[in-house]
Design a protein around this motif. Sequence first.
Motif, mmCIF file in Angstrom:
data_model
loop_
_atom_site.group_PDB
_atom_site.id
_atom_site.type_symbol
_atom_site.label_atom_id
_atom_site.label_comp_id
_atom_site.label_asym_id
_atom_site.label_seq_id
_atom_site.Cartn_x
_atom_site.Cartn_y
_atom_site.Cartn_z
ATOM 1 N N VAL A 195 0.799 -1.159 -0.226
ATOM 2 C CA VAL A 195 0.018 0.029 0.033
ATOM 3 C C VAL A 195 0.740 1.215 -0.138
ATOM 4 O O VAL A 195 1.897 1.352 0.734
ATOM 5 C CB VAL A 195 -0.990 0.207 1.247
ATOM 6 N N THR A 196 0.537 2.245 -0.856
ATOM 7 C CA THR A 196 1.092 3.500 -0.895
ATOM 8 C C THR A 196 0.553 4.676 -0.377
ATOM 9 O O THR A 196 0.926 5.494 0.044
ATOM 10 C CB THR A 196 1.641 3.805 -2.366
ATOM 11 N N THR A 197 -0.793 4.324 -0.251
ATOM 12 C CA THR A 197 -1.674 5.532 -0.091
ATOM 13 C C THR A 197 -2.917 5.042 1.011
ATOM 14 O O THR A 197 -3.724 4.148 0.307
ATOM 15 C CB THR A 197 -1.962 6.057 -1.172
ATOM 16 N N VAL A 198 -3.264 5.584 2.006
ATOM 17 C CA VAL A 198 -4.294 5.267 2.699
ATOM 18 C C VAL A 198 -5.232 6.374 2.559
ATOM 19 O O VAL A 198 -5.016 7.730 2.542
ATOM 20 C CB VAL A 198 -4.159 5.023 4.264
ATOM 21 N N GLU A 199 -6.541 6.163 2.237
ATOM 22 C CA GLU A 199 -7.699 7.102 2.097
ATOM 23 C C GLU A 199 -8.519 6.807 3.182
ATOM 24 O O GLU A 199 -9.289 5.856 3.188
ATOM 25 C CB GLU A 199 -8.359 6.505 0.718
ATOM 26 N N LEU A 200 -8.585 7.855 4.078
ATOM 27 C CA LEU A 200 -9.502 7.697 5.332
ATOM 28 C C LEU A 200 -10.922 8.212 5.025
ATOM 29 O O LEU A 200 -10.927 9.111 4.536
ATOM 30 C CB LEU A 200 -8.709 8.600 6.285
ATOM 31 N N ARG A 249 2.709 12.045 10.113
ATOM 32 C CA ARG A 249 4.098 12.118 9.893
ATOM 33 C C ARG A 249 4.535 10.625 10.147
ATOM 34 O O ARG A 249 5.499 10.143 9.283
ATOM 35 C CB ARG A 249 4.749 12.607 11.226
ATOM 36 N N ALA A 250 3.848 9.858 10.954
ATOM 37 C CA ALA A 250 4.446 8.263 10.961
ATOM 38 C C ALA A 250 3.983 7.447 9.772
ATOM 39 O O ALA A 250 4.911 6.863 9.125
ATOM 40 C CB ALA A 250 3.659 7.765 11.913
ATOM 41 N N PHE A 251 3.024 7.925 8.893
ATOM 42 C CA PHE A 251 2.859 7.280 7.727
ATOM 43 C C PHE A 251 3.703 7.908 6.448
ATOM 44 O O PHE A 251 4.362 7.082 5.969
ATOM 45 C CB PHE A 251 1.227 7.812 7.120
ATOM 46 N N HIS A 252 4.162 9.105 6.678
ATOM 47 C CA HIS A 252 5.214 9.710 5.605
ATOM 48 C C HIS A 252 6.435 9.237 5.854
ATOM 49 O O HIS A 252 7.194 8.949 4.795
ATOM 50 C CB HIS A 252 5.120 11.135 6.042
ATOM 51 N N LEU A 253 6.797 8.906 7.231
ATOM 52 C CA LEU A 253 8.176 8.313 7.409
ATOM 53 C C LEU A 253 8.234 6.811 6.904
ATOM 54 O O LEU A 253 9.395 6.473 6.510
ATOM 55 C CB LEU A 253 8.618 8.298 8.895
ATOM 56 N N ALA A 254 7.050 6.182 6.807
ATOM 57 C CA ALA A 254 7.259 4.686 6.126
ATOM 58 C C ALA A 254 6.726 4.810 4.771
ATOM 59 O O ALA A 254 6.615 3.621 3.923
ATOM 60 C CB ALA A 254 5.956 3.806 6.926
ATOM 61 N N GLY A 255 6.687 5.949 4.144
ATOM 62 C CA GLY A 255 6.572 6.262 2.577
ATOM 63 C C GLY A 255 4.863 6.115 2.204
ATOM 64 O O GLY A 255 4.921 5.922 0.989
#
Length: 699
Positions: A195-200, A249-255
């Motif tokens: 997964v590259t993108t979470v859609e909330l 920020r946590a998601f971004h650090l994981a790409g």
Amino acid sequence: MLTSHRGQPSPLGSTLHEQGVNFAVYAPAATQMQLCLFDQSGHSEIAKVTMYRHEGGLWSVFVSPLRAGTLYGYRADGAYAPEKGLLFNQNKLLLDPYCKDFQGEFTWSERHFCHLPVGTLNESDNAVDMPKSSVTDIARYDGQRPNVPWSKTLIYECHVRGATKHCDFVPKSLRGKFLGLSHSNFIAHLASLGVTTVELLPCHAFISEQFLTTKGLKNYWGYNSLSFFVPHKAFLVEGQISEFQQMVRAFHLAGIEVILDVVYNHTAEGGLDGPTLSLKGLNNTGYYRMVGEQAHYINDTGCGNTLNIDDPFTLKLVMDSLRYWVEYMGVDGFRFDLATILARTEHGFNSQHSFLQAIAQDPVLSKVKLIAEPWDVGPGGYQLGGFPSPWREWNDKYRDTVRRFWRGDAGTLSELAKRVHGSHELFEHNQRGPLNSVNFITSHDGFTLADWVSYEQKHNFANGEENRDGHSENISFNCGIEGQTEQAHILALRHQIQKSALITLMMSKGVPMLAAGSEIAHSQQGNNNAYCQDNEINWLSWPQNISERLTQNRRLKKDWDDDEESALCALIAQLQEIRCHYAIFHHPFYIHTQDERFNISWFNKDAHPMSEGDWHDSNNKTLIYMLTDTLRKQNLLVILHAGSDDVEAKLPAIPGVVWQLSLSSVHPTETIEKSQQTQSLSAHSAWVYQSHNEDLKND
């Protein structure tokens, strides 16, 4: 001692300064505006401050000394004339449309209604039942964004609460919260899928409709916005809006990127018989669409009101909100609920609407991911393919065609070919390509992937509407038994068709989207409209084996046992790896004939090019296509067989090349040693082969 003086009309909302706070609000038809200040409990109103009027319908006041955390609300006085759309009532405490935080719970009571009944002014003060706006001093987001290109994007649509509420590999105190979603173990699961993108689903503060609360239900999905700036408070662990930034920020650090599902088409204030909470009490006829001399609300949303984006200050509100979530909260894009409403004028949908133009020229918003849900219930509401570049669109024609094909419907082959090719007839007309199509089989709305092959009828009785709500036609099938069963052959068939559908999704041109829980065969017990179920129907139930592997930091691989949940996870991970490896999935344009590099070829079961007769044979339920990259000398062969009987198929012959079976919905792995070998295709099966140089194979 508080002092006040004329403030600045811009920016709107509350702005913290060293000497105090500037308050500004838009209420053009009000005769008086008052700022109401509250103690830190939010229960006692400690001061009323008269605001100063500016040209253009703006009001302001500067109050000192005040600090971050100050609680406040507005009261607007003016004409009460429902027949003209004027609903001023100084007894109603109004939430600041621009507040970035608030304190306190919203409680339903008759005090929220401007009139009881319509035409009779309700003089009850609603402050005790209203949350209070709060002055904030939040810093801009400063994290590094992943900036994943559309060509490599895999979207995972999920609900903040439901994703981790029953997740035993997330600490109990964080489950169902923003910080639970961004816990390292949950992020590890997403990363293992590719997964590259979470859609909330909606994260703007929302409330449950009164008709739900009276039945003991809640608005779970969140499509009932109270504020366009405040994160939903129930998703916070300690009530600090900075927790949302921590999650991003946590998601971004994981790409991994974060996209928000946003609802700018209506608000929680409903129609004339709804509550007066914010916009309705400030500028009812400007913020909402009205029609006729009696100022009736246009209800293109089916929720009582429709936001009036044609009004410049409503447009400004939406644009300011969007920029705030990007610049201050760090999000990477938006999925717009009922997006056609945002581009509709009184003359209908307009692809050059001021909203779309404003987005296109905005230096911030023009650079983020933009996804439209291209339909609503209003006139001319279905506009799939009608949005301009760079918008992406949910493609329900893709969803429906894939469902019909795997259900075994006759005559779906040519339509399926269009969908796996990227739906060129929908997007190419206005200079767009296959990556403008967001492909999905299931989403939050409707059956889950597991229920799609388990139920032919909706089972929505828990919603309290006697099973009348939700779509009746879901293009679903139950594989022989309605609902849950212990019959092994039925369970095996359902599992296989889920895998076949996932292979179709990931091997199609376009941007794939997974609904959360698809990878673990989550069931909603046949409820296809679970918007009001804040319970185990929606909460994902995570298998223990996934938890164990995550705690051991193991990547999902094809050596997992072939049980239902782990096999689906491993399959998705492998498919995403293939998508990233083959450049043809990244190609931004449609391929109709052999170009300098890429080609798509279609074959029948005899490995001959498809003829007109093959395409129009209503009994033909086998689609075979080959994706070729001449530069890299790559060939990818996909076979989709939806027939209920086994058939034999020849693999296309390519000089000097042998086919290797990478994966299928039937067998784990298998090598085809010779070209043109006949392959037995099991019923309801999907197959993916990669080509290899014959000399290298012999070595």
